[in-house]
Scaffold this motif. Sequence first.
Motif, mmCIF file in Angstrom:
data_model
loop_
_atom_site.group_PDB
_atom_site.id
_atom_site.type_symbol
_atom_site.label_atom_id
_atom_site.label_comp_id
_atom_site.label_asym_id
_atom_site.label_seq_id
_atom_site.Cartn_x
_atom_site.Cartn_y
_atom_site.Cartn_z
ATOM 1 N N GLY B 43 0.828 -1.187 0.000
ATOM 2 C CA GLY B 43 0.000 0.000 0.000
ATOM 3 C C GLY B 43 0.871 1.249 0.000
ATOM 4 O O GLY B 43 2.039 1.206 0.367
ATOM 5 N N PRO B 44 0.325 2.394 -0.422
ATOM 6 C CA PRO B 44 1.095 3.636 -0.408
ATOM 7 C C PRO B 44 1.551 4.002 1.003
ATOM 8 O O PRO B 44 0.914 3.629 1.991
ATOM 9 N N ARG B 45 2.643 4.754 1.070
ATOM 10 C CA ARG B 45 3.196 5.191 2.348
ATOM 11 C C ARG B 45 3.412 6.689 2.303
ATOM 12 O O ARG B 45 3.984 7.208 1.347
ATOM 13 N N PHE B 46 2.976 7.378 3.333
ATOM 14 C CA PHE B 46 3.110 8.837 3.444
ATOM 15 C C PHE B 46 4.585 9.231 3.439
ATOM 16 O O PHE B 46 5.411 8.626 4.118
ATOM 17 N N ILE B 47 4.894 10.266 2.628
ATOM 18 C CA ILE B 47 6.263 10.781 2.624
ATOM 19 C C ILE B 47 6.324 12.135 3.308
ATOM 20 O O ILE B 47 7.092 12.347 4.245
ATOM 21 N N ILE B 48 5.523 13.079 2.825
ATOM 22 C CA ILE B 48 5.639 14.451 3.304
ATOM 23 C C ILE B 48 4.387 15.231 2.942
ATOM 24 O O ILE B 48 3.680 14.870 1.996
ATOM 25 N N GLN B 49 4.110 16.266 3.704
ATOM 26 C CA GLN B 49 2.947 17.118 3.441
ATOM 27 C C GLN B 49 3.311 18.573 3.716
ATOM 28 O O GLN B 49 4.092 18.845 4.638
ATOM 29 N N GLY B 50 2.739 19.464 2.916
ATOM 30 C CA GLY B 50 3.010 20.876 3.134
ATOM 31 C C GLY B 50 1.877 21.756 2.668
ATOM 32 O O GLY B 50 0.973 21.302 1.944
ATOM 33 N N TYR B 51 1.930 23.018 3.059
ATOM 34 C CA TYR B 51 0.927 23.990 2.633
ATOM 35 C C TYR B 51 1.575 25.091 1.777
ATOM 36 O O TYR B 51 1.045 25.454 0.735
ATOM 37 N N LYS B 52 2.719 25.598 2.241
ATOM 38 C CA LYS B 52 3.429 26.588 1.450
ATOM 39 C C LYS B 52 4.907 26.572 1.815
ATOM 40 O O LYS B 52 5.316 25.910 2.773
ATOM 41 N N THR B 53 5.703 27.250 1.035
ATOM 42 C CA THR B 53 7.164 27.388 1.169
ATOM 43 C C THR B 53 7.844 26.034 1.145
ATOM 44 O O THR B 53 7.695 25.282 0.210
ATOM 45 N N LYS B 54 8.606 25.710 2.174
ATOM 46 C CA LYS B 54 9.411 24.491 2.151
ATOM 47 C C LYS B 54 9.184 23.679 3.415
ATOM 48 O O LYS B 54 9.097 24.215 4.517
ATOM 49 N N VAL B 55 9.096 22.373 3.205
ATOM 50 C CA VAL B 55 8.984 21.442 4.321
ATOM 51 C C VAL B 55 10.063 20.386 4.135
ATOM 52 O O VAL B 55 10.288 19.909 3.019
ATOM 53 N N THR B 56 10.724 20.026 5.213
ATOM 54 C CA THR B 56 11.776 19.004 5.138
ATOM 55 C C THR B 56 11.594 18.018 6.273
ATOM 56 O O THR B 56 11.318 18.409 7.398
ATOM 57 N N ASN B 57 11.760 16.738 5.947
ATOM 58 C CA ASN B 57 11.807 15.714 6.989
ATOM 59 C C ASN B 57 13.015 14.820 6.739
ATOM 60 O O ASN B 57 13.888 15.155 5.929
ATOM 61 N N GLU B 58 13.060 13.699 7.379
ATOM 62 C CA GLU B 58 14.266 12.863 7.319
ATOM 63 C C GLU B 58 14.446 12.166 5.977
ATOM 64 O O GLU B 58 15.518 11.659 5.677
ATOM 65 N N VAL B 59 13.420 12.148 5.136
ATOM 66 C CA VAL B 59 13.552 11.427 3.871
ATOM 67 C C VAL B 59 13.408 12.313 2.638
ATOM 68 O O VAL B 59 13.860 11.934 1.548
ATOM 69 N N ALA B 60 12.781 13.482 2.760
ATOM 70 C CA ALA B 60 12.516 14.288 1.571
ATOM 71 C C ALA B 60 12.300 15.749 1.931
ATOM 72 O O ALA B 60 12.152 16.098 3.109
ATOM 73 N N SER B 61 12.290 16.562 0.883
ATOM 74 C CA SER B 61 11.906 17.968 1.015
ATOM 75 C C SER B 61 10.787 18.258 0.036
ATOM 76 O O SER B 61 10.701 17.635 -1.029
ATOM 77 N N LEU B 62 9.961 19.195 0.406
ATOM 78 C CA LEU B 62 8.836 19.598 -0.443
ATOM 79 C C LEU B 62 8.918 21.104 -0.633
ATOM 80 O O LEU B 62 8.917 21.849 0.361
ATOM 81 N N PHE B 63 9.015 21.518 -1.890
ATOM 82 C CA PHE B 63 9.103 22.928 -2.221
ATOM 83 C C PHE B 63 7.789 23.372 -2.855
ATOM 84 O O PHE B 63 7.326 22.778 -3.829
#
Lengths: 114, 112
Positions: B43-63
């Motif tokens: 099944g799918p696995r959550f990686i990262i979530q964001g609303y605006k700007t930049k979010v970073t966690n231990e596995v990825a970044s979201l711009f």
Amino acid sequence: EAGVAQSPRYKIIEKRQSVAFWCNPISGHATLYWYQQILGQGPKLLIQFQNNGVVDDSQLPKDRFSAERLKGVDSTLKIQPAKLEDSAVYLCASSLGQANNEQFFGPGTRLTVL
Amino acid sequence: LAKTTQPISMDSYEGQEVNITCSHNNIATNDYITWYQQFPSQGPRFIIQGYKTKVTNEVASLFIPADRKSSTLSLPRVSLSDTAVYYCLVGTGYNQGGKLIFGQGTELSVKP
């Protein structure tokens, strides 16, 4: 922490037969989802429960599919009668609350309709 | 409901940084952007979530740019085990009238 449990993992039936899938969500998760994933496509939401109430079943083919979540915990999804196009993986997921909360998915049940 | 557009597939090599861009031109004010990863037979696995700007966690970044009409998932120094399908989702909580819809996803292939 135990994850989302589903059974069976695999099921092969002939068209027009009935089949049922079972899901046990993560303890304490109020929201439960059933998805259908056809090979090569993304998961498609069939039904979403909040506790034991239905929040969204707009994409559930209600003439043949039914689902229930008694006591707001376990859930079953039934297909009766099955069609060839129902061959897919059926995924169950749960989350603490809202749809944009992290969803935790089970391993899925792979259904083959012959 | 906001619709997302992603590349169907991408290739990369071990150790490289991979950026997967998702377009969501009709994103609503209350929508969040979420990325999931799916391996075969899982099944799918959550990686990262964001609303605006930049979010970073231990596995990825979201711009996420200011207009929020697109977002980029960045995977640093990928390995063979990052070979998977990556889904971009846009949506709100059900009590705000929204839901999450999975698109076709991006199939990432990491080569040695």
